[in-house]
Enzyme design. Structure first.
Site, PDB file in Angstrom:
ATOM      1  N   LYS A 202       8.706  -5.719  -0.006  1.00 13.01           N
ATOM      2  CA  LYS A 202      10.159  -5.708   0.174  1.00 13.01           C
ATOM      3  C   LYS A 202      10.845  -4.714  -0.783  1.00 13.01           C
ATOM      4  O   LYS A 202      10.181  -4.023  -1.533  1.00 13.01           O
ATOM      5  CB  LYS A 202      10.699  -7.135  -0.036  1.00 13.01           C
ATOM      6  CG  LYS A 202      10.094  -8.163   0.947  1.00 13.01           C
ATOM      7  CD  LYS A 202      10.407  -7.818   2.369  1.00 13.01           C
ATOM      8  CE  LYS A 202      10.182  -8.916   3.389  1.00 13.01           C
ATOM      9  NZ  LYS A 202       8.916  -9.631   3.413  1.00 13.01           N
TER      10      LYS A 202
HETATM   11  C1  LIG Z   1      11.721 -11.993   8.559  1.00 11.43           C
HETATM   12  C2  LIG Z   1      10.977 -12.736   7.488  1.00 11.43           C
HETATM   13  N1  LIG Z   1      11.324 -14.010   7.238  1.00 11.43           N
HETATM   14  C3  LIG Z   1      10.696 -14.725   6.291  1.00 11.43           C
HETATM   15  C4  LIG Z   1       9.661 -14.201   5.554  1.00 11.43           C
HETATM   16  C5  LIG Z   1       8.957 -15.049   4.552  1.00 11.43           C
HETATM   17  O1  LIG Z   1       9.098 -14.560   3.250  1.00 11.43           O
HETATM   18  P1  LIG Z   1       7.987 -14.875   2.149  1.00 11.43           P
HETATM   19  O2  LIG Z   1       6.791 -14.039   2.458  1.00 11.43           O
HETATM   20  O3  LIG Z   1       8.655 -14.449   0.866  1.00 11.43           O
HETATM   21  O4  LIG Z   1       7.705 -16.320   2.188  1.00 11.43           O
HETATM   22  C6  LIG Z   1       9.261 -12.895   5.784  1.00 11.43           C
HETATM   23  C7  LIG Z   1       8.154 -12.352   5.008  1.00 11.43           C
HETATM   24  O5  LIG Z   1       7.690 -11.276   5.091  1.00 11.43           O
HETATM   25  C8  LIG Z   1       9.932 -12.130   6.786  1.00 11.43           C
HETATM   26  O6  LIG Z   1       9.569 -10.871   7.062  1.00 11.43           O
END
Ligand SMILES: Cc1ncc(COP(=O)(O)O)c(C=O)c1O
Length: 403
Positions: A202
């Site tokens: 990110k």
């Molecule tokens: C659109 C979206 N929502 C939620 C998440 C979940 O985030 P995390 O990996 O920090 O749990 C991601 C992770 O890449 C994502 O791309």
């Protein structure tokens, strides 16, 4: 193919020389010495978790996105779960969301015993189509979960209007969109709650981590309580006030983000503007080049939007190619370009098919996009040479398969 027939145009997948000698991933973190020092400082301090860095990171983050409150979590997924809880999602409720997303967006409704209801996407941005959302509203709808796909904000105003008409909560999944703008407003300051992720690919990273921003004090208090077992106070507050009493007022989890990585997040946040500028420059280089390459459809940008470019998903124009997406994907990988696909529509996953009887083909716009999508490398650490390699590889591979 014999080696004598190998030319610079021969695809690596057919035995030619790859465009790059080493593999270029689709995303990668950038960690600098100042990040390392900030983490080391916390490791030598009194508080590894629930200490002062948590609040400092939250305040700096809230101020950057223009929200009254920011509450940190151990991941974007935990943050989504907490937002679903704070929105009051429960058994029997429905949350409308997009199929073109990471499974966690829809899963957060399931964690609360609610049902995710998919609505099709708009064919340009691949974000939730407000007209399709309106059609899915039922007496059980409680929330709408738009996703800012690839870093392009969802069509937030019409979605917020629908929500207001029906008394629904909008949880914007902005895990791709830190730093994006919609109608001159910063993502994170628009929806009822906005969720971010600090996964290494990110815009800024804490290893794992997430954040919810909101202007609503009641949501913020519930989020803080939910991430800390449902306790009404935190350990440091009790120490500072000389108290031992605490009360568990709701069923929460341990979803806390430790001070060690909040210090990392604070350092990374200082470079957010530079990271965004670099991603936008890369997107501009790609767009200029792909304008000239037949068979490639670059991601469109709507008027009034400034995307954050987490991903750079092109669509292959299959009508002009002799190959399908899978063949193009494999050929680009052979050129050492770390392409990826975002996303397999969530309702394609066996869990969803078995539990909800969802059918492949159910959402035509999402389906057509999925057959064509390829994410090209996009991260702020890419240099101009990396970008040129990607463009060259796309030109080489699509040139080869052009009808
Ligand atoms: C659109 C979206 N929502 C939620 C998440 C979940 O985030 P995390 O990996 O920090 O749990 C991601 C992770 O890449 C994502 O791309």
């Amino acid at each position: 193919m014999s080696t004598t027939s190998v030319t610079p145009q021969t695809l690596a997948i057919d035995g030619g020389l790859p465009v790059r000698a080493n593999f270029l991933p689709y995303g990668r973190q950038s960690v600098e010495e100042a990040d390392v020092q900030a983490v080391v400082e916390v490791l030598r301090s009194e508080w590894l978790t629930t200490g002062p860095k948590v609040g400092e990171f939250e305040e700096a983050f809230a101020s950057r996105v223009g929200a009254a409150h920011a509450v940190s979590f151990s991941s974007g997924t935990a943050a989504l779960h907490a937002a679903a809880f704070a929105a009051g999602l429960k058994v029997g409720d429905e949350a409308i969301t997009t199929p073109i997303t990471f499974a966690a967006t829809a899963n957060c409704a399931l964690y609360q015993g609610a049902t995710p209801i998919f609505a099709d996407v708009s064919s340009d941005t691949l974000n939730l189509d407000p007209e399709q959302v309106a059609r899915k509203i039922s007496a059980n709808t409680r929330a709408i979960l738009p996703v800012d796909y690839a870093g392009h904000p969802a069509d937030l105003m019409p979605i917020l209007e629908i929500a207001q008409r029906h008394g629904l909560v909008v949880i914007e999944d902005a895990c791709h969109a830190l730093g994006a703008e919609y109608d001159g407003r910063s993502v994170g300051s628009i929806a009822d709650m906005t969720v971010f992720s600090f996964h290494p690919v990110k815009h800024i990273t804490t290893g794992e981590g997430g954040m919810v921003t909101t202007d609503n004090l009641r949501f913020a208090e519930t989020l803080r309580c939910f991430r800390n077992h449902g306790f009404s106070s935190e350990a440091r507050q009790r120490l500072q006030t000389g108290q031992w009493q605490y009360e568990m007022v709701l069923l929460g989890f341990n979803y806390r983000l430790p001070d060690i990585v909040c210090a990392l997040g604070l350092e990374q946040l200082k470079r957010l503007e530079a990271n965004l500028a670099r991603r936008r420059a890369i997107a501009a280089m790609y767009a200029a080049a792909f304008h000239e390459i037949p068979g490639v459809i670059p991601p469109p940008v709507r008027a009034g939007v400034n995307p954050a470019w987490h991903l750079y998903p092109i669509r292959t124009d299959l009508s002009r190619l002799t190959a399908n997406r899978a063949q193009v994907f494999r050929a680009l990988r052979a050129e050492n370009i770390g392409v990826n696909v975002h996303y397999i529509p969530v309702y394609h996953h066996p869990y969803y098919r078995e539990r909800f009887g969802s059918r492949i083909g159910e959402f035509p716009v999402a389906e057509a996009a999925y057959e064509r999508l390829i994410s090209l490398p996009m991260f702020h650490g890419m240099n101009d040479g990396d970008v040129e390699d990607v463009i060259h590889a796309v030109e080489k591979v699509l040139g080869h398969y052009l009808k």
